[in-house]
Design a protein around this motif. Structure first.
Motif, PDB file in Angstrom:
ATOM      1  N   ARG A 283      32.919 -75.414 -25.091  1.00  0.00           N
ATOM      2  CA  ARG A 283      32.255 -76.699 -24.828  1.00  0.00           C
ATOM      3  C   ARG A 283      30.910 -76.470 -24.149  1.00  0.00           C
ATOM      4  O   ARG A 283      29.907 -77.116 -24.484  1.00  0.00           O
ATOM      5  CB  ARG A 283      33.136 -77.578 -23.944  1.00  0.00           C
ATOM      6  N   ALA A 284      30.871 -75.556 -23.198  1.00  0.00           N
ATOM      7  CA  ALA A 284      29.641 -75.321 -22.447  1.00  0.00           C
ATOM      8  C   ALA A 284      28.544 -74.746 -23.331  1.00  0.00           C
ATOM      9  O   ALA A 284      27.405 -75.232 -23.321  1.00  0.00           O
ATOM     10  CB  ALA A 284      29.910 -74.387 -21.270  1.00  0.00           C
ATOM     11  N   VAL A 285      28.861 -73.722 -24.114  1.00  0.00           N
ATOM     12  CA  VAL A 285      27.800 -73.083 -24.901  1.00  0.00           C
ATOM     13  C   VAL A 285      27.305 -74.001 -26.018  1.00  0.00           C
ATOM     14  O   VAL A 285      26.174 -73.842 -26.500  1.00  0.00           O
ATOM     15  CB  VAL A 285      28.227 -71.712 -25.462  1.00  0.00           C
ATOM     16  N   LEU A 286      28.119 -74.990 -26.423  1.00  0.00           N
ATOM     17  CA  LEU A 286      27.697 -75.978 -27.411  1.00  0.00           C
ATOM     18  C   LEU A 286      27.164 -77.250 -26.756  1.00  0.00           C
ATOM     19  O   LEU A 286      26.825 -78.215 -27.445  1.00  0.00           O
ATOM     20  CB  LEU A 286      28.867 -76.319 -28.337  1.00  0.00           C
ATOM     21  N   ASP A 287      27.077 -77.251 -25.411  1.00  0.00           N
ATOM     22  CA  ASP A 287      26.591 -78.380 -24.616  1.00  0.00           C
ATOM     23  C   ASP A 287      27.378 -79.655 -24.900  1.00  0.00           C
ATOM     24  O   ASP A 287      26.830 -80.747 -25.012  1.00  0.00           O
ATOM     25  CB  ASP A 287      25.096 -78.624 -24.834  1.00  0.00           C
ATOM     26  N   LEU A 288      28.701 -79.499 -24.999  1.00  0.00           N
ATOM     27  CA  LEU A 288      29.615 -80.628 -25.078  1.00  0.00           C
ATOM     28  C   LEU A 288      30.106 -80.972 -23.674  1.00  0.00           C
ATOM     29  O   LEU A 288      30.127 -80.107 -22.792  1.00  0.00           O
ATOM     30  CB  LEU A 288      30.816 -80.281 -25.963  1.00  0.00           C
ATOM     31  N   PRO A 289      30.526 -82.214 -23.430  1.00  0.00           N
ATOM     32  CA  PRO A 289      31.096 -82.538 -22.117  1.00  0.00           C
ATOM     33  C   PRO A 289      32.282 -81.618 -21.798  1.00  0.00           C
ATOM     34  O   PRO A 289      33.101 -81.311 -22.675  1.00  0.00           O
ATOM     35  CB  PRO A 289      31.544 -83.994 -22.282  1.00  0.00           C
ATOM     36  N   LEU A 290      32.367 -81.180 -20.557  1.00  0.00           N
ATOM     37  CA  LEU A 290      33.394 -80.225 -20.156  1.00  0.00           C
ATOM     38  C   LEU A 290      34.727 -80.929 -19.937  1.00  0.00           C
ATOM     39  O   LEU A 290      34.782 -82.112 -19.584  1.00  0.00           O
ATOM     40  CB  LEU A 290      32.961 -79.486 -18.891  1.00  0.00           C
ATOM     41  N   GLY A 291      35.814 -80.155 -20.113  1.00  0.00           N
ATOM     42  CA  GLY A 291      37.162 -80.693 -19.977  1.00  0.00           C
ATOM     43  C   GLY A 291      37.698 -80.566 -18.564  1.00  0.00           C
ATOM     44  O   GLY A 291      37.168 -79.822 -17.722  1.00  0.00           O
ATOM     45  N   ASP A 292      38.786 -81.245 -18.312  1.00  0.00           N
ATOM     46  CA  ASP A 292      39.432 -81.297 -16.999  1.00  0.00           C
ATOM     47  C   ASP A 292      40.004 -79.921 -16.646  1.00  0.00           C
ATOM     48  O   ASP A 292      40.823 -79.375 -17.392  1.00  0.00           O
ATOM     49  CB  ASP A 292      40.557 -82.335 -17.056  1.00  0.00           C
ATOM     50  N   PRO A 293      39.606 -79.336 -15.495  1.00  0.00           N
ATOM     51  CA  PRO A 293      40.106 -78.008 -15.123  1.00  0.00           C
ATOM     52  C   PRO A 293      41.376 -78.040 -14.276  1.00  0.00           C
ATOM     53  O   PRO A 293      41.870 -76.985 -13.881  1.00  0.00           O
ATOM     54  CB  PRO A 293      38.943 -77.437 -14.303  1.00  0.00           C
ATOM     55  N   ARG A 294      41.903 -79.222 -13.991  1.00  0.00           N
ATOM     56  CA  ARG A 294      43.033 -79.300 -13.054  1.00  0.00           C
ATOM     57  C   ARG A 294      44.297 -78.663 -13.620  1.00  0.00           C
ATOM     58  O   ARG A 294      44.517 -78.666 -14.831  1.00  0.00           O
ATOM     59  CB  ARG A 294      43.299 -80.755 -12.688  1.00  0.00           C
ATOM     60  N   PRO A 295      45.145 -78.124 -12.727  1.00  0.00           N
ATOM     61  CA  PRO A 295      46.395 -77.497 -13.188  1.00  0.00           C
ATOM     62  C   PRO A 295      47.409 -78.530 -13.663  1.00  0.00           C
ATOM     63  O   PRO A 295      47.426 -79.666 -13.191  1.00  0.00           O
ATOM     64  CB  PRO A 295      46.892 -76.766 -11.939  1.00  0.00           C
ATOM     65  N   ARG A 296      48.253 -78.113 -14.602  1.00  0.00           N
ATOM     66  CA  ARG A 296      49.313 -78.972 -15.120  1.00  0.00           C
ATOM     67  C   ARG A 296      50.562 -78.932 -14.243  1.00  0.00           C
ATOM     68  O   ARG A 296      51.391 -79.841 -14.278  1.00  0.00           O
ATOM     69  CB  ARG A 296      49.708 -78.536 -16.524  1.00  0.00           C
TER      70      ARG A 296
END
Length: 372
Positions: A283-296
């Motif tokens: 997502r970052a290298v394609l400049d897309l919005p980043l996803g939620d990093p929180r643990p499951r």
């Protein structure tokens, strides 16, 4: 993606649901990622003409490793190719001397260090502090404990200089444990931080990761996350950044190494986080919005499967999967060599000791060190 190792393999896997099409520059058809990516180019990443032909038609270039010559990346960038992370950022992961100088300039806490000219200079460095032992590192090319020596005297200090490359001396830190802060940053400046993890090394190779790091003071956890985010911003990094840290016995954190790609300390995120490090890197290298990093889950433990003997993988899978239906196994399709990372397992849950025991048992069984 330049490089055909397991990081490329797992990044490709993360890109499939998003419809991201990969072209891979690999060394051989047997490389871990080359086994699963359809568009594979075989060639030498150290050859600029090969890189230019490979990059033609790609929207963005990113990496499975940090070893592409910096000057070649600058040439690709001059050709108008999007290189992420860019060469001015990536050089800090390629050259430990450059990294230490940059981190010093922005006030990041590091072990005492300097470049040394010869074994006598190593002794002088040791005497400037608390004496031997001293850690010596070749400034380029080392990984998984390679290119790193812990020396106790001037005679032992001779070995690192035989390669004829610059050598960095560092104090041997009296640390309580090793931590890692993983963050992801996009070209537009959006950034996310994963929980700080505890990393256990064996013979210079990551063996086990616990997320989040047990009994870590929340203030120190916040400090580590903010430090990693600051480094990502100051170095203008696009993509995933792993900041390997020492937690000292007197309550400080010191930066040990940087990696600007998905990292072993973040493999737990495949099953233990809302968005994995691999997906967020893409997502970052394609400049897309980043996803939620929180643990499951409250705890996730990753244990590496290091080189052992696999006489019957089918029956090893039968045992591990039947014993623990919640187990997640990730194998890399690599030939087995002693100490080589050939896979990992993830287990998550609410009871740390239970999760840890299950992950260790599965990795040991897959390696062949236990049979029940």
């Amino acid at each position: 993606m330049i490089g055909g190792g397991q990081l490329a393999r797992m990044a490709h896997q993360a890109g499939i649901p998003l419809g991201i099409r990969f072209r891979l520059l690999a060394d051989t058809p047997q490389d871990s990622a080359a086994q699963v990516v359809s568009d594979v180019v075989l060639g030498d990443y150290r050859d600029l003409d090969t890189l230019r032909r490979f990059a033609a038609g790609c929207d963005v270039i990113t990496f499975d490793h940090e070893h592409v010559p910096t000057e070649h990346l600058r040439a690709l960038q001059a050709d108008g190719i999007a290189v992420r992370p860019g060469p001015e950022a990536l050089v800090n992961a390629q050259d430990k001397g450059v990294m230490r100088a940059k981190l010093d300039s922005i006030g990041v806490p590091c072990p005492r260090h300097r470049l040394v000219a010869d074994p006598a200079d190593v002794t002088a460095f040791a005497n400037e502090g608390d004496g031997y032992p001293v850690v010596l590192k070749t400034v380029r090319g080392g990984y998984d404990g390679k290119g790193v020596w812990v020396v106790d005297d001037e005679t032992q200090a001779q070995a690192p200089f035989l390669a004829g490359v610059p050598v960095l001396a560092e104090e041997k830190v009296d640390f309580l444990r090793e931590l890692a802060a993983n963050v992801v940053r996009s070209p537009s400046g959006q950034a996310v931080a994963y929980p700080v993890v505890e990393s256990v090394q064996e013979n210079g190779v990551c063996a086990e990761v616990t997320a989040p790091a047990p009994e870590l003071d929340p203030a120190l956890s916040d400090e580590a996350q903010q430090l990693a985010l600051r480094i990502a911003g100051e170095l203008d990094i696009t993509g995933h950044l792993a900041v390997e840290l020492f937690q000292t016995r007197d309550g400080r954190i010191l930066v040990n190494e940087l990696a600007m790609r998905p990292h072993n300390s973040g493999h737990w995120t495949q099953d233990g986080a809302v968005t994995s490090q691999f997906e967020n890197h893409l997502r970052a290298v394609l400049d897309l919005p980043l996803g939620d990093p929180r643990p499951r889950a409250k705890w996730t433990v990753m244990v590496n499967v290091l080189g052992g003997d696999y006489p019957d993988m089918y029956h090893a899978f039968l045992h591990c999967m039947a014993r623990d239906p919640g187990l997640r196994i990730h194998m890399y399709g690599k030939d087995v060599k002693p100490g080589r990372k050939v896979g990992h397992v993830n287990v998550f849950g609410d009871d740390l000791e239970d999760v840890r025991e299950r992950a260790r048992h599965a990795a040991a069984y897959l390696r062949g060190t236990i049979t029940e």
